[in-house]
Structure formats: structure tokens, C-alpha cells
Design an enzyme around this catalytic site. Structure first.
Site, PDB file in Angstrom:
ATOM      1  N   TRP A 181       0.811  -1.219   0.000  1.00  0.00           N
ATOM      2  CA  TRP A 181       0.000   0.000   0.000  1.00  0.00           C
ATOM      3  C   TRP A 181       0.840   1.263   0.000  1.00  0.00           C
ATOM      4  CZ3 TRP A 181      -4.351  -0.481  -2.069  1.00  0.00           C
ATOM      5  CH2 TRP A 181      -5.149  -1.613  -1.862  1.00  0.00           C
ATOM      6  N   ASP A 207      -1.784   6.466   6.305  1.00  0.00           N
ATOM      7  CA  ASP A 207      -2.887   5.686   5.745  1.00  0.00           C
ATOM      8  C   ASP A 207      -3.235   4.629   6.800  1.00  0.00           C
ATOM      9  OD1 ASP A 207      -4.590   3.914   4.522  1.00  0.00           O
ATOM     10  OD2 ASP A 207      -3.227   3.364   2.897  1.00  0.00           O
ATOM     11  N   LYS A 236     -12.737  -1.685   6.532  1.00  0.00           N
ATOM     12  CA  LYS A 236     -11.927  -2.656   7.270  1.00  0.00           C
ATOM     13  C   LYS A 236     -12.343  -2.682   8.743  1.00  0.00           C
ATOM     14  CE  LYS A 236      -9.183  -2.956   3.543  1.00  0.00           C
ATOM     15  NZ  LYS A 236      -7.966  -2.403   2.979  1.00  0.00           N
TER      16      LYS A 236
HETATM   17  C1  LIG Z   1      -7.557  -1.652   1.854  1.00  0.00           C
HETATM   18  C2  LIG Z   1      -6.476  -0.646   1.913  1.00  0.00           C
HETATM   19  C3  LIG Z   1      -6.375   0.375   0.960  1.00  0.00           C
HETATM   20  C4  LIG Z   1      -7.315   0.485  -0.215  1.00  0.00           C
HETATM   21  O1  LIG Z   1      -8.518   1.021   0.191  1.00  0.00           O
HETATM   22  P1  LIG Z   1      -9.662   1.378  -0.879  1.00  0.00           P
HETATM   23  O2  LIG Z   1     -10.763   1.857  -0.026  1.00  0.00           O
HETATM   24  O3  LIG Z   1      -9.960   0.114  -1.619  1.00  0.00           O
HETATM   25  O4  LIG Z   1      -9.110   2.404  -1.793  1.00  0.00           O
HETATM   26  C5  LIG Z   1      -5.368   1.306   1.097  1.00  0.00           C
HETATM   27  N1  LIG Z   1      -4.503   1.249   2.128  1.00  0.00           N
HETATM   28  C6  LIG Z   1      -4.569   0.284   3.068  1.00  0.00           C
HETATM   29  C7  LIG Z   1      -3.595   0.267   4.182  1.00  0.00           C
HETATM   30  C8  LIG Z   1      -5.551  -0.696   2.977  1.00  0.00           C
HETATM   31  O5  LIG Z   1      -5.618  -1.657   3.913  1.00  0.00           O
END
Ligand SMILES: *Cc1c(COP(=O)(O)O)cnc(C)c1O
Length: 359
Positions: free
Chosen positions: A102, A171, A195
Site C-alpha cells: 500500500w 494511511d 476494514k
Molecule cells: C484496503 C487498503 C487500501 C485500499 O482502500 P480502498 O478503499 O480500496 O481504496 C489502502 N490502504 C490500506 C492500508 C488498505 O488496507
């Protein structure tokens, strides 16, 4: 069909009480005679719901008053672009700590706007450890320092918040509300909801007020922090139902004891699973013990040929979505806040039996 334990990395398991409340309110939300998803995002009822959701998040994460809470769309991936568009002026650079898939992707996206600086040269998608901060090469002129506290694919997590002299950007998609953070250590925190906070469709952006500035000229309005802050996230039609589900998840978390409760449970669940994996010859986890995620536990079978059979049998036992991401292979059990301890215990019991039968 009864409910199973869903170990999906996202969209992921939600608390059953949340789903039941949503079900009960489907046709008549709060005496309105309509579903929450049929209500205007400009109605007083929705504005009150949004305000309550922001207040709950502020309370649960102890977000100081000098931070805005924005509700945006496009997922965390849209933020990979929004961030440089809003915080990286022409000619400036930013620091990126690359710890896996990511953060690597976020860094690639930022490269489109300006040349950005990778702090750790050993950066790769499939990493099982990280160099210590003393070995990071940070550009002191960087407009911000970006990192991903938890790399969801591998389960590589950075426990200590990096100490940097520029705005820290995280993030937090797969780690938000899993454990305590001192929000004032950060300039920007973003996380899509699917998540640990609800369903897909809404992305939370927590941003310190002084970082809200005029974005680059080519920035789409829906990705402008400045415009979204000015319009209280109601510039375009907001993802109203996703915000409603988040509201229910946050209320549920608060009732259970908030982030303190979640962190205790999460540490217990993860420790149980890692201890079992470490004690077994049949399973292994190759992440450096100092960087093991409490949300996403990856593991391999010693006999890779059994992988499909393991997945099939675990599903038959009501343990779903244990397949790891194709970029890293193996298995992965995601243990977000909604996964009860009993789910982890059931998984371990299954893994134990499976190992005995296939040794
Ligand atoms: C799942 C995830 C993403 C992607 O998220 P989207 O909502 O699909 O854009 C980005 N960063 C991390 C750390 C993730 O776990």
C-alpha cells in the site's frame, strides 16, 4: 445458513448487533417512515447524523479541536492522489516510507505530481521487516512524511509513531480504532471504512486545520480538502448509508468500551494466533516479531500443495476468506475489531486438527 467467522481483509466482518440494528431500521429509520438511504444528504436529520458520527469519532480517537473530520469518497486509493494534490505544491517534495504494497502504491501515485523521496532504499512490496528510523534518509525539506502504520497484505505494522519534523501523514485504513494513537502527532490521518469502521463507500480524513490550503489547480473539487472542509463534506451527495453504518459501528464500539477495549481484545486475539503459529512446525509467519500486525496475521503452510485443500476445509468449518492476497500468497486471517475472540479460538482449533491430520 448461520453466521460464519469472516476473516476477510476488507470489506470485512461487522458486529452482528450493527447488522441487526440496520435491518430493524431498514424500512423506518428513527420514526421517519423511510430508510436512512432515502433521506436527503441536505436534510436536518442527515446533518444531525453526520455531526453525531463526527463527534463519536472525535471522542473515541480523542481528536483535538484543531482537526477537521472530512467524509470523502473514492476510498483510500483516492487519497493517494488527493494528498499530493492538496499538500504538495509545485516544486516541493515529500518523504515516503515504503513498507509494503500500500505505501508503495501511495508513493507511485505521488510521483505523478512531483518527484517524491523514498526514505528507505530497501523498499519493496513483500517485506518482512523494516530498517530502524536511524537508518532512514529523510529529506528535511519534505512537505510531509507519509507512512502506512499497517500493511494489510503482509501484516507488517509499525508500532512506534515516527518522529519527524514535518507533518506526518498516515494511511490508517486497516489500523484505525484498533489501538490508541495520539492524533496530535499527525498532520493527516485517512482511512476507508470497510476494514474496521463500517462498509465501503466512505473515507475518513482527519486533518489539522493549518494544513487545509488551496490545492493544486488541477485537483477535482471532490478531492479538495479545502472545499470539503468549507462545505462540511456536503459538496456533492455524500455516501449517506455508509456514514449511517459507521455511526452504528462507532456507537457499538463506544458501548463496548471504546478503543481501550478494542486494543485489549486485539492484542489478546493476535497473541493467541501468533503463539499458536510459532509453536507449530506446520504453519509459519515470517514477519519480524517487532513488526507483527495485530489486525492482519499472515501465515504459510509448510506444505504449499495443501493450500487449496486448507481453504476448502476451513470454509466448510465456517471459517471464511483465509486466502492471502495474490501479491504475497499464503494465508491471512484478518482480526479486525468485529472478530470475536471465539472466532480466533475456532480458527486455532481448526488449524490444530488440520495439522494433525495432514502432518
Ligand atoms: C484496503 C487498503 C487500501 C485500499 O482502500 P480502498 O478503499 O480500496 O481504496 C489502502 N490502504 C490500506 C492500508 C488498505 O488496507
Amino acid at each position: 445458513m448461520s453466521r460464519v467467522y469472516n476473516f476477510s481483509a476488507g470489506p470485512a466482518m461487522l458486529p452482528e448487533s450493527v447488522l441487526k440494528t440496520a435491518q430493524a431500521q431498514m424500512l423506518d429509520w428513527d420514526g421517519s417512515g423511510v430508510s436512512e438511504m432515502e433521506i436527503s444528504h441536505r436534510s436536518p436529520q442527515f446533518e444531525a447524523l453526520q455531526k453525531q458520527t463526527q463527534d463519536l469519532l472525535r471522542e473515541l480517537m480523542q481528536i483535538p479541536d484543531n482537526y477537521h473530520i472530512l467524509f470523502m469518497t473514492g476510498g483510500a486509493r483516492a487519497q493517494f492522489d488527493a494528498l499530493p494534490m492538496n499538500l504538495l505544491n509545485e516544486g516541493e517534495t515529500a518523504n515516503y516510507l515504503v513498507s509494503g504494497y500500500w505505501s508503495h502504491d501511495a508513493c507511485q501515485m505521488a510521483q505523478k505530481y512531483n518527484s517524491v523521496h523514498v526514505v528507505n532504499p530497501s523498499a519493496a512490496v513483500n517485506m518482512n521487516t523494516l530498517s530502524t528510523p536511524a537508518n532512514w534518509d529523510i529529506n528535511p525539506k519534505g512537505s510531509y512524511f507519509f507512512y502506512t502504520p499497517n500493511e494489510t497484505l503482509t501484516g507488517l505494522a509499525l508500532t512506534d509513531t515516527p518522529k519527524v519534523t514535518m507533518p506526518l501523514v498516515a494511511d490508517m485504513t486497516s489500523y484505525i480504532l484498533s489501538q490508541h494513537y495520539n492524533v496530535s502527532d499527525f498532520g493527516v490521518i485517512f482511512a476507508s471504512a470497510q476494514k474496521n469502521m463500517g462498509q465501503a463507500g466512505v473515507t475518513v480524513v482527519i486533518i489539522r486545520d493549518d494544513l487545509i490550503q488551496e490545492p493544486r489547480a488541477f485537483t477535482p473539487n471532490v478531492l479538495s480538502y479545502q472545499l470539503m472542509a468549507e462545505k462540511n463534506s456536503l459538496y456533492n451527495t455524500s455516501p449517506t448509508y455508509a456514514i449511517y453504518i459507521m455511526n452504528l459501528v462507532l456507537k457499538d464500539l463506544k458501548a463496548k468500551g471504546g478503543v481501550t477495549w478494542a486494543e485489549q481484545e486485539n492484542r489478546k486475539k493476535a497473541a493467541l494466533l501468533y503463539d499458536f503459529i510459532d509453536s507449530s512446525d506446520f504453519y509459519s509467519n515470517n514477519i519480524d516479531k517487532n513488526f507483527r500486525s495485530i489486525m492482519n496475521v499472515s501465515f504459510m503452510l509448510s506444505n504449499g500443495k495443501l493450500q487449496n485443500n486448507f481453504l476448502q476445509q476451513s470454509a466448510e468449518h465456517g471459517l471464511l476468506n483465509l486466502k492471502g492476497h495474490s501479491a504475497v500468497g499464503g494465508m491471512r486471517a484478518s482480526l479486525y475489531n468485529a472478530m470475536p475472540l471465539a472466532g480466533v479460538e475456532a480458527l486455532i482449533k481448526f488449524m490444530q486438527n488440520y495439522a494433525e491430520q495432514n502432518q
